[in-house]
Design a protein around this motif. Structure first.
Motif, short mmCIF file in Angstrom:
data_model
loop_
_atom_site.label_atom_id
_atom_site.label_comp_id
_atom_site.label_asym_id
_atom_site.label_seq_id
_atom_site.Cartn_x
_atom_site.Cartn_y
_atom_site.Cartn_z
N TRP A 48 1.10 -1.20 -0.38
CA TRP A 48 0.28 0.03 0.24
C TRP A 48 0.85 1.42 0.34
CZ3 TRP A 48 -0.63 -3.49 4.19
CH2 TRP A 48 0.32 -4.01 4.96
N ASN A 49 0.34 2.63 -0.02
CA ASN A 49 0.30 3.74 -0.18
C ASN A 49 -0.38 4.32 0.28
OD1 ASN A 49 3.48 3.26 -1.29
ND2 ASN A 49 2.84 3.43 -3.32
N TYR A 51 -1.31 8.66 0.88
CA TYR A 51 -1.25 10.31 0.66
C TYR A 51 -1.64 11.00 1.36
CZ TYR A 51 0.80 8.12 -3.28
OH TYR A 51 1.37 7.65 -4.21
N TYR A 92 -5.76 9.11 0.14
CA TYR A 92 -5.59 8.32 -0.38
C TYR A 92 -4.79 7.39 -0.68
CZ TYR A 92 -6.43 8.36 -5.86
OH TYR A 92 -6.31 7.86 -7.30
N THR A 94 -3.48 3.66 -2.05
CA THR A 94 -3.48 2.89 -3.34
C THR A 94 -2.99 1.28 -3.03
OG1 THR A 94 -1.88 4.12 -4.28
CG2 THR A 94 -2.81 4.69 -4.76
N LYS A 96 0.63 -0.28 -5.06
CA LYS A 96 1.29 -0.73 -5.75
C LYS A 96 1.50 -1.51 -6.96
CE LYS A 96 4.54 0.17 -1.51
NZ LYS A 96 5.39 -0.09 -0.67
N GLN A 143 -4.41 10.80 -10.29
CA GLN A 143 -3.19 10.37 -9.54
C GLN A 143 -1.75 11.20 -10.42
OE1 GLN A 143 -4.32 6.40 -11.01
NE2 GLN A 143 -5.89 5.44 -8.83
N ALA A 148 0.82 9.12 -7.56
CA ALA A 148 0.11 7.86 -7.53
C ALA A 148 0.45 7.09 -8.78
CB ALA A 148 -0.81 7.76 -6.53
N GLU A 151 -0.51 3.36 -9.94
CA GLU A 151 -1.20 2.64 -8.52
C GLU A 151 -2.86 2.61 -8.72
OE1 GLU A 151 0.10 4.71 -5.22
OE2 GLU A 151 2.08 4.58 -6.36
N PHE A 153 -6.29 2.54 -7.10
CA PHE A 153 -6.90 3.46 -6.10
C PHE A 153 -7.61 2.37 -5.22
CE2 PHE A 153 -11.20 5.20 -4.96
CZ PHE A 153 -10.31 6.38 -4.12
#
Length: 182
Positions: A48-49, A51, A92, A94, A96, A143, A148, A151, A153
């Motif tokens: 995961w990422n 933001y 937010y 996402t 990877k 994104q 992002a 990636e 969502f």
């Protein structure tokens, strides 16, 4: 049998859509995200990422949404922008990019676990959260503008303080979806 603290937390968790005015310190959100980051995953790296757009940082998110807003009706813009402005902060989330369908599925499920961990931690701190999916937030231009691109969502988490707790929704009995083999 007496319920554990974890059971009570899970059963009392609610989706909060209406927030009061007020802020949430970035440090508090950072600490909660760091704990949620302990979610299980099946790859060599966390998939995961996140933001974080806090306080005035929400304007960055609104600016990044602007190209997507031009493709839709003004009423949609006002509704989405109003929800973002009403929240103290937005995250937010996402996954990877991964090559195989199995890895993509594993990443999505692990990221959902990360979000659920975060939601429970927020509930424990009386921070309301609504998890929004799909639609305008999947826009590739958004994104790209937030870094992002490429990636997947998974959700926009809107956070804030709240006064009113929605009532418990009626749930089907676990018996309706559980098969036991002993």
């Amino acid at each position: 049998m007496e319920k554990t603290d974890g059971q009570r937390l899970i059963e009392s968790r609610r989706t909060i859509r209406m927030f009061t005015e007020g802020t949430i310190e970035t440090k508090e959100l950072y600490d909660l995200l760091a704990s949620a980051h302990q979610a299980p995953f099946h790859n060599k790296i966390e998939p995961w990422n996140a933001y974080l757009f806090n306080g005035d940082g929400k304007e960055v998110l609104l600016d990044a949404l602007e190209p997507a807003f031009t493709d839709g009706p003004e009423a949609k813009r006002e509704k989405v922008a109003g929800r973002i402005r009403n929240a103290a902060a937005c995250i937010y989330v996402t996954t990877k990019p991964f090559e195989t369908e199995k890895d993509k599925k594993d990443a999505l499920l692990a990221t959902a676990t990360f979000i659920q961990n975060f939601h429970l931690l927020c509930s424990e701190r009386d921070i309301g959260l609504v998890w929004r999916t799909g639609g305008i937030f999947e826009d590739a231009r958004l994104q790209e503008m937030i870094g992002a691109d490429g990636e997947t969502f998974v959700g926009l988490l809107q956070l804030g303080r709240f006064e009113d707790v929605p009532p418990t929704k009626r749930r089907q009995s676990i018996d309706s979806c559980l098969t036991i083999f002993e």
